[in-house]
Write a protein that holds these residues in place. Sequence first.
Motif, PDB file in Angstrom:
ATOM      1  N   LYS A  56      70.991  91.331  29.107  1.00 34.35           N
ATOM      2  CA  LYS A  56      70.987  91.380  27.644  1.00 34.35           C
ATOM      3  C   LYS A  56      70.266  90.173  27.063  1.00 34.35           C
ATOM      4  CE  LYS A  56      75.111  94.192  26.904  1.00 34.35           C
ATOM      5  NZ  LYS A  56      76.480  94.224  26.366  1.00 34.35           N
ATOM      6  N   ASN A  57      70.462  89.007  27.655  1.00 32.04           N
ATOM      7  CA  ASN A  57      69.762  87.809  27.186  1.00 32.04           C
ATOM      8  C   ASN A  57      68.260  87.966  27.351  1.00 32.04           C
ATOM      9  OD1 ASN A  57      72.255  86.649  26.595  1.00 32.04           O
ATOM     10  ND2 ASN A  57      72.288  85.369  28.423  1.00 32.04           N
ATOM     11  N   ILE A  58      67.844  88.489  28.496  1.00 29.18           N
ATOM     12  CA  ILE A  58      66.417  88.734  28.717  1.00 29.18           C
ATOM     13  C   ILE A  58      65.901  89.737  27.685  1.00 29.18           C
ATOM     14  CG2 ILE A  58      64.757  89.811  30.306  1.00 29.18           C
ATOM     15  CD1 ILE A  58      66.390  88.474  32.607  1.00 29.18           C
ATOM     16  N   GLY A  59      66.656  90.789  27.429  1.00 26.32           N
ATOM     17  CA  GLY A  59      66.251  91.792  26.438  1.00 26.32           C
ATOM     18  C   GLY A  59      66.070  91.214  25.052  1.00 26.32           C
ATOM     19  N   ALA A  60      66.953  90.293  24.661  1.00 26.74           N
ATOM     20  CA  ALA A  60      66.844  89.662  23.338  1.00 26.74           C
ATOM     21  C   ALA A  60      65.566  88.832  23.237  1.00 26.74           C
ATOM     22  CB  ALA A  60      68.069  88.792  23.072  1.00 26.74           C
ATOM     23  N   ILE A  61      65.222  88.156  24.317  1.00 28.65           N
ATOM     24  CA  ILE A  61      64.002  87.347  24.326  1.00 28.65           C
ATOM     25  C   ILE A  61      62.775  88.244  24.314  1.00 28.65           C
ATOM     26  CG2 ILE A  61      62.648  85.693  25.681  1.00 28.65           C
ATOM     27  CD1 ILE A  61      65.438  84.570  26.640  1.00 28.65           C
ATOM     28  N   LEU A  62      62.804  89.308  25.116  1.00 27.07           N
ATOM     29  CA  LEU A  62      61.691  90.260  25.111  1.00 27.07           C
ATOM     30  C   LEU A  62      61.471  90.803  23.699  1.00 27.07           C
ATOM     31  CD1 LEU A  62      62.558  92.287  28.345  1.00 27.07           C
ATOM     32  CD2 LEU A  62      60.555  90.810  28.041  1.00 27.07           C
ATOM     33  N   GLU A  63      62.547  91.224  23.059  1.00 26.38           N
ATOM     34  CA  GLU A  63      62.450  91.790  21.712  1.00 26.38           C
ATOM     35  C   GLU A  63      61.899  90.775  20.712  1.00 26.38           C
ATOM     36  OE1 GLU A  63      65.338  93.628  18.246  1.00 26.38           O
ATOM     37  OE2 GLU A  63      66.032  93.690  20.325  1.00 26.38           O
ATOM     38  N   GLN A  94      70.144  99.743  35.714  1.00 30.10           N
ATOM     39  CA  GLN A  94      70.362 100.419  34.431  1.00 30.10           C
ATOM     40  C   GLN A  94      69.329  99.992  33.384  1.00 30.10           C
ATOM     41  OE1 GLN A  94      74.406  99.580  33.338  1.00 30.10           O
ATOM     42  NE2 GLN A  94      75.214 100.438  35.243  1.00 30.10           N
ATOM     43  N   PHE A  95      68.769  98.812  33.535  1.00 29.51           N
ATOM     44  CA  PHE A  95      67.803  98.299  32.572  1.00 29.51           C
ATOM     45  C   PHE A  95      66.371  98.718  32.907  1.00 29.51           C
ATOM     46  CE2 PHE A  95      71.564  95.813  32.040  1.00 29.51           C
ATOM     47  CZ  PHE A  95      71.623  95.575  30.688  1.00 29.51           C
ATOM     48  N   PHE A  96      66.165  99.232  34.123  1.00 29.60           N
ATOM     49  CA  PHE A  96      64.843  99.678  34.567  1.00 29.60           C
ATOM     50  C   PHE A  96      64.979 101.054  35.229  1.00 29.60           C
ATOM     51  CE2 PHE A  96      64.721  94.959  34.991  1.00 29.60           C
ATOM     52  CZ  PHE A  96      63.774  94.707  34.013  1.00 29.60           C
ATOM     53  N   PRO A  97      65.333 102.093  34.434  1.00 30.05           N
ATOM     54  CA  PRO A  97      65.583 103.408  35.020  1.00 30.05           C
ATOM     55  C   PRO A  97      64.337 104.075  35.607  1.00 30.05           C
ATOM     56  CG  PRO A  97      65.644 103.540  32.633  1.00 30.05           C
ATOM     57  CD  PRO A  97      65.529 102.084  32.983  1.00 30.05           C
ATOM     58  N   GLU A  98      63.158 103.690  35.127  1.00 31.12           N
ATOM     59  CA  GLU A  98      61.901 104.247  35.632  1.00 31.12           C
ATOM     60  C   GLU A  98      60.915 103.125  35.879  1.00 31.12           C
ATOM     61  OE1 GLU A  98      60.340 107.080  32.880  1.00 31.12           O
ATOM     62  OE2 GLU A  98      62.009 108.470  33.135  1.00 31.12           O
TER      63      GLU A  98
END
Length: 125
Positions: A56-63, A94-98
């Motif tokens: 989730k922390n990585i996702g916030a930074i990516l966003e 779960q964060f990289f389903p494909e």
Amino acid sequence: MKRIISTENAPKAVGPYSQAVEANETLYVAGQVPLNPETMKVVDGGIHEQTQRVMKNIGAILEAAGYSYSNVVKCTCLLADMADFKAMNEVYSQFFPENPPARAAFAVKDLPLGVLIEIEAIAMK
């Protein structure tokens, strides 16, 4: 030219580094540990909860930088105990389903704050 990325939705840097740096349409996300960005405390629980918080922390930074998980091309996972590898994968996947990114995973002697996991990521547009 490089651009420094910073967001309140991920933990503040606890040392002399940036949450992420973008250069030439490539984003380098600093290693994230399972800190709750609101409290700056390690989340309760084991490897499942800690991996969830890190991602989730990585996702916030990516966003914040205008990227998403689908832009991630490489991750490096550092584990305090390789026995947690399978459980970490259950959450991570779960964060990289494909089309998951390339990845390396290592067991290390110690991680900051006594956490169980740290993950860094590289993303490209």
